[in-house]
Scaffold this motif. Structure first.
Motif, mmCIF file in Angstrom:
data_model
loop_
_atom_site.group_PDB
_atom_site.id
_atom_site.type_symbol
_atom_site.label_atom_id
_atom_site.label_comp_id
_atom_site.label_asym_id
_atom_site.label_seq_id
_atom_site.Cartn_x
_atom_site.Cartn_y
_atom_site.Cartn_z
ATOM 1 N N TYR A 121 45.680 11.362 2.931
ATOM 2 C CA TYR A 121 45.448 12.403 1.935
ATOM 3 C C TYR A 121 44.987 13.685 2.608
ATOM 4 C CZ TYR A 121 40.528 11.298 2.628
ATOM 5 O OH TYR A 121 39.289 11.108 3.186
ATOM 6 N N ILE A 122 45.201 14.782 1.913
ATOM 7 C CA ILE A 122 44.709 16.081 2.367
ATOM 8 C C ILE A 122 43.208 16.125 2.059
ATOM 9 C CG2 ILE A 122 45.219 17.286 0.213
ATOM 10 C CD1 ILE A 122 45.907 18.695 3.691
ATOM 11 N N GLY A 147 42.837 16.374 -2.624
ATOM 12 C CA GLY A 147 43.101 15.071 -2.034
ATOM 13 C C GLY A 147 42.003 14.070 -2.298
ATOM 14 N N ALA A 168 49.460 14.530 -0.249
ATOM 15 C CA ALA A 168 49.245 15.693 0.613
ATOM 16 C C ALA A 168 49.983 16.896 0.041
ATOM 17 C CB ALA A 168 49.725 15.376 2.032
ATOM 18 N N SER A 201 52.258 19.322 5.265
ATOM 19 C CA SER A 201 51.623 18.194 5.946
ATOM 20 C C SER A 201 52.358 16.889 5.660
ATOM 21 C CB SER A 201 50.160 18.083 5.520
ATOM 22 O OG SER A 201 49.442 19.253 5.854
ATOM 23 N N GLY A 202 52.807 16.723 4.413
ATOM 24 C CA GLY A 202 53.478 15.486 4.043
ATOM 25 C C GLY A 202 54.769 15.259 4.801
#
Length: 915
Positions: A171-172, A177, A230, A234-235
């Motif tokens: 997760y962010i 997140g 995310a 980033s994902g």
């Protein structure tokens, strides 16, 4: 007169003075300003900007909405930065902004909502999904999209649908997140699932090396179900690195939240390397119903963008947000609302910041109430808010990335859960959450696998399982340490565990660790408790599955049946002079003898008046009664029964005699031909009522069970450590020091003990039911897989072969039959005696009624005077019962009764004629 002047002034204000002080009371302004804060150069922002502009054009060109008023939108780029978002929001507050669309980021929404609360400006966010924004802390935040609370409910239901118990989350690491994963953890806990590992990604730009370090740790975890929550940048990098590390192969499960569907919907063509890294991924997408309005806007979108930008769900929510503000403002003005602002007296000038320019929207609370009360059908379907200011009917599409595109495999809705039917088709029906109704279409998993992944593998991190094994000193056939080694074991339990491990489709490195001092058997309860402390990862051995242990650990499928038994000395019963009395209990003999006498008396009463064989002197009649009743035992009675009642009673009695006689004969034959054993102890109930000492095996759960469950005093319990000690204690008996009346132990130990000890037997029945299993931490997937392996061993016969290898029973094994009572008791025959007794009572009652009728119809000369005493009447009844009945007299009496009956009938007919 005063009311007339008031009305006149009001008309003048409306018609003559359209501006000035009366403007805030009733007129609509020419322009209403609203703001919009989002990140322009983002997956959501690029789509939202065009959607907002088109919605603004549609609203302003529609004469039915805000007539005479234009809606203007001022857009600010927040770049997903909390500080910049706050600055831009403050700049909005210096202008006449009545509402703000956005912000897009949940982090920015947390900051701006505090400003909106103070200045009464409603925030309509079409992209902030953080579930905590719905709290009472942010009353002016209105979510125009679905909350992650519902998205995480959908993820949890997918996990439960496929039977997975643990997930890893990436997760962010910001408000968006962390709060989303917190909601997922709650939803998983409701389904007895859990998050086994969390990996946070720093917000903002992140280097590929950081992602690689993170995924290497994830790859070492047991769970193979990975939830990725995310942002798009980033994902996508996570998926790229995961493919590089081989984590997009068979056995893995990847579930992405709706950020991935936004990318897939808005980007026309992804690079091939990006598409390759997404194969088999499951993703969620906010569901928007298929409608003519939606299809028309999609066609229009293609013309606007030239096919260079796709339309995602967030663009549709942004479009509907503009329409919501427009319709709410229209209703707001109709309700008398006005756009006016007041200075905040708490804010004072501070140099160049000019904070005093920020004003409070006077009718902000009214506009907020109007927004929450507005409902209409937009591109996203029905736009309406529930009690907690969330959109009603939350639902998601579940998609599977395949090839260069994706396929929808089903839907999730808060109304009916998982389904292959669109949610709008299910709303008119009754909600159905049954397991059979929860369906999804087939999925192509990572690695092009078609079978559902197990979701768990043994971690490949070089760590060995620390398995505790009891170091037994007795009954070593079950488990024992190999002589001359430190942690090598053998025995039935070890062979079962090894065979089950070998059936697993993955390697499980483990090491056995001895538990116990080697001088006496260790405490198994203490051994199991060490799993909860983390000292052991599992326990293998002859571990009984009992209630207290199942509360703290998980057990595999039992591989050996068990249960507590009572073992005691016995003596052999010889035949003896009085062996013929043994088939019946004392109560049975007494009741049978009593019924022989009762039957003789009843038959005598029924036959005495009409049967000469039952008449004569008193002594002869007593002899007849006794002889007749006991001769029926052999069906050799010479006296004939004449009366119908007597014959009926005799038939029932002969049936009872037949059953009793047959049962007696069978039991007596068994006593004379089969070896009988006897013990003063009849079972666990006998032990509970005495004060005799009871033996138990050291380390067994029997001690705890006897004390806590049966209430036996601990002072009565004698710990014994080996079969030899068992035999010595039982031979000494309860009267000698160190002796016991009986031993309570588990069935496998008892059977092995009795196979070589012929002087003892099992007394009574097994009074607990349990089994032996291997213990693991709670929610362990290895316990589930080993249970399946143990069932396989049982089905293919390997489990029995292992049992026969280690448990070679001795010469006494064929004589370990449990000692039970061989006597026949009254409870087995009380039904027969009850039927016979009822028959006797009915026969006597009928006989008595016949005598009383005869007494009533006697001639007056023979009937006692009306003033006779009761004793005379009783004497007459007894004499009538004793005298022999004359058949001719009986016929005459019947004739007289017939004539009297005819006369009565004639008399009744004459009376009717007179009337």
């Amino acid at each position: 007169m005063g009311r007339m002047w008031f009305l006149l002034i009001a008309v003048l204000c409306l018609e003559v003075f359209p501006t000035g002080y009366c403007k805030n009371v009733s007129s609509r302004p020419a322009v209403v300003n609203i703001g919009a804060i989002f990140t322009f150069n983002s997956t959501i922002g690029r789509v939202a900007k065009i959607a907002i502009e088109e919605a603004l054009n549609d609203v302003n060109s529609n004469s039915s909405i805000l007539p005479g008023t234009k809606l203007a939108v001022k857009m600010q780029n927040s770049n997903c930065n909390g500080f910049l978002g706050m600055v831009e929001a403050l700049q909005f507050m210096e202008t006449d902004i009545v509402a703000i669309l956005g912000p897009q980021s949940s982090v920015v929404a947390h900051i701006i909502s505090l400003v909106a609360n103070e200045l009464h400006i409603p925030l309509l966010s079409f992209a902030a999904t953080d579930p905590t924004l719905a709290s009472l802390q942010f009353p002016y935040f209105v979510r125009m999209t679905q909350s992650d609370f519902y998205q995480m409910s959908a993820v949890a239901e997918i996990v439960g649908h496929y039977g997975w118990k643990e997930v890893t989350v990436i997760y962010i690491d910001d408000d968006y997140g962390r709060n989303g994963i917190s909601a997922l953890n709650d939803r998983l806990a409701e389904r007895r699932c859990k998050i086994s590992y969390k990996a946070g990604i720093p917000p903002g730009s992140v280097k590929r090396g950081r992602i690689m370090d993170l995924l290497v740790k994830v790859a070492l975890m047991e769970a193979r179900v990975i939830v990725l929550h995310a942002n798009p940048d980033s994902g996508l990098m996570v998926f790229s690195v995961a493919q590089y590390l081989g984590m997009m192969a068979n056995g893995y499960v990847w579930i992405a939240t709706d950020w991935l569907s936004s990318v897939l919907d808005s980007v026309v063509s992804l690079p091939s390397e990006t598409t390759d890294s997404l194969q088999g991924v499951l993703a969620l997408r906010q569901h928007t119903p298929d409608s003519d309005q939606n299809r028309a806007f999609s066609s229009r979108w293609k013309r606007l963008t030239g096919g260079s930008l796709g339309l995602n769900a967030y663009g549709l929510y942004a479009y509907d947000s503009v329409w919501l503000v427009a319709q709410a403002l229209d209703a707001f003005f109709d309700d008398g609302g006005s756009i006016s602002f007041s200075s905040d007296t708490r804010i004072k000038s501070n140099g160049s910041l000019h904070l005093e320019k920020m004003t409070i929207f006077d009718d902000g609370p009214l506009l907020l109430k109007t927004i929450l009360g507005t409902n209409f059908t937009g591109l996203t379907g029905l736009v309406e808010f529930d009690y907690d200011r969330s959109l009603i009917q939350p639902s998601y599409d579940i998609i599977n990335v395949i090839g260069t595109g994706f396929r929808r495999i089903g839907y999730w809705s808060n109304y009916s859960g998982l389904s292959t039917d669109a949610p709008e088709t299910l709303y008119p029906k009754a909600p159905n959450r049954s397991r059979a109704s929860q369906k999804l279409q087939s999925v192509v998993w990572p690695g092009d696998a078609l079978t559902t992944p197990r979701g768990w593998v043994f971690p490949n991190n070089g760590k060995q399982l620390r398995i505790g094994v009891p170091n037994r000193v007795s009954f070593r056939e079950f488990v024992s340490k190999v002589h001359g080694t430190e942690n090598s074991f053998k025995g039935l339990c070890i062979d079962v565990f090894t065979a089950a491990i070998n059936l697993l489709p993955y390697a499980v490195p483990y090491e056995f660790i001895s538990f116990g001092d080697g001088h006496q058997n260790p405490s198994y309860t203490e051994l199991v408790n060490l799993i909860t402390t983390g000292l052991f990862d599992a326990v293998v051995g002859d571990i009984a599955i009992v209630t207290n242990r199942t509360k703290i650990v998980d057990f595999t499928q039992p591989y050996q049946t068990s249960g507590l038994l009572v073992v005691a000395p016995f003596k052999r019963l010889n035949t003896g002079a009085w062996a013929f009395l043994r088939p019946f209990s004392i109560e049975m003999w007494a009741v049978t003898a009593a019924f022989f006498i009762v039957i003789g008396i009843v038959v005598w009463i029924l036959e005495h008046r009409i049967n000469d064989e039952f008449r004569g002197p008193p002594m002869k009649q007593i002899t007849t009664i006794l002889w007749f009743s006991f001769s029926t035992l052999f069906f050799a009675h010479r006296e004939n029964t004449v009366s119908t009642l007597g014959r009926a009673v005799l038939i029932i009695w002969l049936f009872v005699v037949l059953i009793v006689n047959s049962s007696y004969t069978a039991s007596l034959t068994s006593i004379f031909t089969v070896q009988r054993l006897s013990s003063p102890i009849k079972g666990i109930d006998t032990l509970r009522t005495t004060d005799d000492p009871i033996g138990f095996q050291v380390g067994s759960f029997a001690e705890q069970y006897l004390v806590e469950e049966l209430g036996i005093s601990k002072s009565r319990l004698v710990p014994l450590g080996s079969p030899e000690e068992y035999a010595k204690a039982l031979q000494r008996g309860p009267k000698k020091e160190g002796g016991v009346a009986a031993i309570v132990d588990e069935r496998p130990y008892v059977e092995l003990f009795l196979s070589n000890q012929c002087a003892f037997r099992v007394i009574g029945q097994e009074f607990t039911k349990s089994g032996w299993g291997f213990a693991f931490p709670q929610d362990s997937q290895l316990a589930v897989d080993l249970s399946t392996a143990i069932l396989t061993l049982s089905e293919n016969g390997d489990l029995q072969r292992i049992h026969d290898k280690w448990l070679k029973l001795g010469t006494c094994s064929s004589e370990t039959t449990e000692i039970e009572s061989e006597q026949l008791h009254l409870k087995s025959f009380w039904g027969l005696f009850l039927i016979c007794g009822i028959a006797c009572l009915l026969a006597l009652l009928i006989c008595f009624i016949q005598i009383m009728r005869q007494l009533r119809h006697e001639d007056p000369a023979e009937t006692p005077a009306s003033g006779s005493s009761r004793s005379q009447r009783l004497h007459r009844v007894l004499s009538l019962m004793d005298e022999k009945e004359d058949p001719s007299k009986k016929s005459k009496r019947r004739k007289v009764e017939f004539v009297l009956d005819d006369d009565d009938e004639v008399g009744r007919m004459e009376k009717r004629e007179q009337h």
